[in-house]
Design an enzyme around this catalytic site. Sequence first.
Site, PDB file in Angstrom:
ATOM      1  N   ASP A   1      11.197 -53.009  39.567  1.00 46.70           N
ATOM      2  CA  ASP A   1      10.185 -52.169  40.201  1.00 46.70           C
ATOM      3  C   ASP A   1      10.796 -51.203  41.207  1.00 46.70           C
ATOM      4  O   ASP A   1      10.284 -50.104  41.410  1.00 46.70           O
ATOM      5  CB  ASP A   1       9.139 -53.043  40.891  1.00 46.70           C
ATOM      6  CG  ASP A   1       8.244 -53.761  39.897  1.00 46.70           C
ATOM      7  OD1 ASP A   1       7.044 -53.475  39.867  1.00 46.70           O
ATOM      8  OD2 ASP A   1       8.766 -54.593  39.139  1.00 46.70           O
TER       9      ASP A   1
ATOM     10  N   CYS B   1      12.991 -61.701  39.375  1.00 47.37           N
ATOM     11  CA  CYS B   1      12.193 -60.485  39.558  1.00 47.37           C
ATOM     12  C   CYS B   1      10.768 -60.587  39.042  1.00 47.37           C
ATOM     13  O   CYS B   1      10.389 -61.504  38.333  1.00 47.37           O
ATOM     14  CB  CYS B   1      12.915 -59.270  39.013  1.00 47.37           C
ATOM     15  SG  CYS B   1      14.491 -58.979  39.870  1.00 47.37           S
ATOM     16  N   ASP B   2      10.022 -59.550  39.391  1.00 45.76           N
ATOM     17  CA  ASP B   2       8.570 -59.585  39.454  1.00 45.76           C
ATOM     18  C   ASP B   2       7.856 -60.059  38.193  1.00 45.76           C
ATOM     19  O   ASP B   2       7.082 -61.003  38.210  1.00 45.76           O
ATOM     20  CB  ASP B   2       8.047 -58.194  39.808  1.00 45.76           C
ATOM     21  CG  ASP B   2       8.598 -57.675  41.120  1.00 45.76           C
ATOM     22  OD1 ASP B   2       9.725 -58.044  41.474  1.00 45.76           O
ATOM     23  OD2 ASP B   2       7.922 -56.889  41.785  1.00 45.76           O
ATOM     24  N   LYS B   3       8.048 -59.339  37.094  1.00 46.60           N
ATOM     25  CA  LYS B   3       7.290 -59.630  35.879  1.00 46.60           C
ATOM     26  C   LYS B   3       8.011 -60.590  34.960  1.00 46.60           C
ATOM     27  O   LYS B   3       7.403 -61.240  34.128  1.00 46.60           O
ATOM     28  CB  LYS B   3       7.018 -58.332  35.109  1.00 46.60           C
ATOM     29  CG  LYS B   3       5.663 -57.724  35.344  1.00 46.60           C
ATOM     30  CD  LYS B   3       5.381 -57.436  36.797  1.00 46.60           C
ATOM     31  CE  LYS B   3       6.212 -56.287  37.269  1.00 46.60           C
ATOM     32  NZ  LYS B   3       6.292 -56.124  38.716  1.00 46.60           N
TER      33      LYS B   3
ATOM     34  N   GLU C   1       2.458 -50.508  41.273  1.00 41.40           N
ATOM     35  CA  GLU C   1       2.482 -51.009  42.641  1.00 41.40           C
ATOM     36  C   GLU C   1       2.383 -49.842  43.617  1.00 41.40           C
ATOM     37  O   GLU C   1       3.033 -48.807  43.430  1.00 41.40           O
ATOM     38  CB  GLU C   1       3.762 -51.792  42.909  1.00 41.40           C
ATOM     39  CG  GLU C   1       3.783 -53.156  42.241  1.00 41.40           C
ATOM     40  CD  GLU C   1       4.976 -53.982  42.672  1.00 41.40           C
ATOM     41  OE1 GLU C   1       5.971 -53.388  43.124  1.00 41.40           O
ATOM     42  OE2 GLU C   1       4.916 -55.208  42.554  1.00 41.40           O
TER      43      GLU C   1
ATOM     44  N   SER D   1       3.223 -54.440  46.254  1.00 39.59           N
ATOM     45  CA  SER D   1       4.414 -55.271  46.317  1.00 39.59           C
ATOM     46  C   SER D   1       4.221 -56.331  47.391  1.00 39.59           C
ATOM     47  O   SER D   1       3.476 -56.139  48.348  1.00 39.59           O
ATOM     48  CB  SER D   1       5.627 -54.409  46.660  1.00 39.59           C
ATOM     49  OG  SER D   1       6.712 -55.205  47.072  1.00 39.59           O
TER      50      SER D   1
END
Length: 568
Positions: free
Chosen positions: A80, A121-123, A450, A476
């Site tokens: 991101d 990480c995010d996803k 985001e 975020s």
Amino acid sequence: MIDHDIGMFLEPEYITSRLTYKGCGVSDDDLSRPIIGIANSFNEMVPGHTNLRQLAQYVKYGVYRAGGTPLEFGTVAVCDGIATGHYGNNYALPSRENIADSVEIEAKAHRLDGLVLLASCDKIVPAMMMAAARLDIPCIFINGGCMLSGPAYNGLPKTDATFPAEALGMYQAGKMTMTEVDNLTSICVPTCGSGQFYGTANTMSCMTEALGMCLPGTSAIPAVYAERLRAAVRTGEKIMELVNKKITARQILTMDAIENAIMFMLATGGSTNCVIHTCALGHELGIPSERIIEAFEKYGKMIPLLATIYPASRKYDMEDFYRAGGVHAVMKELRQDLHLDAMTVTGNTVGENLDSFKNQYPDNPDMIRSMDNPHSTLPGLAIMRGNLAPDTGVAKPAGIAPEVRCFTGTAVCFDGEPACLEAISARKIKPGDVIVVRYEGPKGGPGMKEMFRAMKLLHGQGLDKSTALVTDGRFSGTNNGCFVGHISPEAAEGGPIALVKDGDKITLDVTNNKLELHVSEEELARRRAEWSYVPKPMEGYMKRYSMMASSAAKGAVLMQRGSDNVEK
């Protein structure tokens, strides 16, 4: 369930599979062992993933030592931080479905006996959990670890990857030079890892530990610590134990496990994105999103904020959290409310893991507090409801200063993030404004970007305690300031956020979980009759995603067309 016997590839009917594996250098002895897939999201473009190639090798040592045959495959991984500020950010959340699909496809097509899920990480982390839930074979997760922080700067004890965005706002306000801002980019990310802060990446990695899907004490180990390599070996050994005992992912990923994770996230002020991802995981397990949201609301009335990590604290980062005992130190404080009999990848229950967990560093009672001495009586996350968000929105009290937890202001509307950023950069946002950013939801964005840059600029300009922002996009976990995201229904589906006009009054009350637009129902009905929506021109994956994505309140998962409200 495991749908074949270990060593099946030695059977005559699988001669084609056997000879094809041999083309990869695999021997008959290797094929007589359990085949363990290593789902690795390594790439050279994401700092949270650049160390995963080395970690995968240590996982393989553990698998082979314990009697298995490790075979590695890869998935995509979007950062991101790199995708932000341009159309690439629209792809970040949708990539979650692609990753889950790819892991499912590889594991099913090659009939793997077990999986080690290696990601950060995010996803990527929630995608791995979603795949594990679909497959229901023995699975275990290990993440790449967090970054170390940069040096002190401008009065801050430490710097991190989010600070240059704040510094840009300070530059716009005349408080810093661009040379100073540029210099920060070279010193604030001194190592690999998934950020030094409690953003979505580290929230989701810690969530896997609270779910019971990774080894206790491993989710917060910094990326560059040798302990992470030792954890990788233990993870490889442990997957073999899970295979031998036939402990599958769905024996661990239960509603009790999800509620344990929700309590942990409320206690630590996790990223608002964890609500979306928890709903998506529930979808894979056949648990309605409404039940997930209700659990956030139920435990939000019980669980105060026990731990503060940047951005909730300017003093403590993820390395400090690890040294303070990390996930299990918080869960010990939550013990009276947890489902202690929930199964974990250790083969033991949550309660048994808590009994045996020992922190090798000194406790930090200032960072991780007890239930009777919390940082705040409010939870770290809040589900918001009201006429502006009939199907809920999400706020983060842990990142909102007490003086703006109840904020009434005047709407300033933007149909998309770019126009919002342009207005903030041009210093057009004033104290008392409530910024409304719409058409950035799963369908409208598409992909639900985001909005962290807007909040960081406001913070840098000194407006974080005198303005607010509401959006059908996401935030975020690094954000602070007064904000509510994930507003559902989104503008593209005709949600009330599409009907807001400049000058309307809006109240955000995170203390009482209220989000109200001060416009009469009659006026809203009149505006709705005049409203129309033309989707953005799209092609490829994003066109398909926008047609099939459910609302944020349902996890933004892909549904079959015509069944958007149907869950297993």
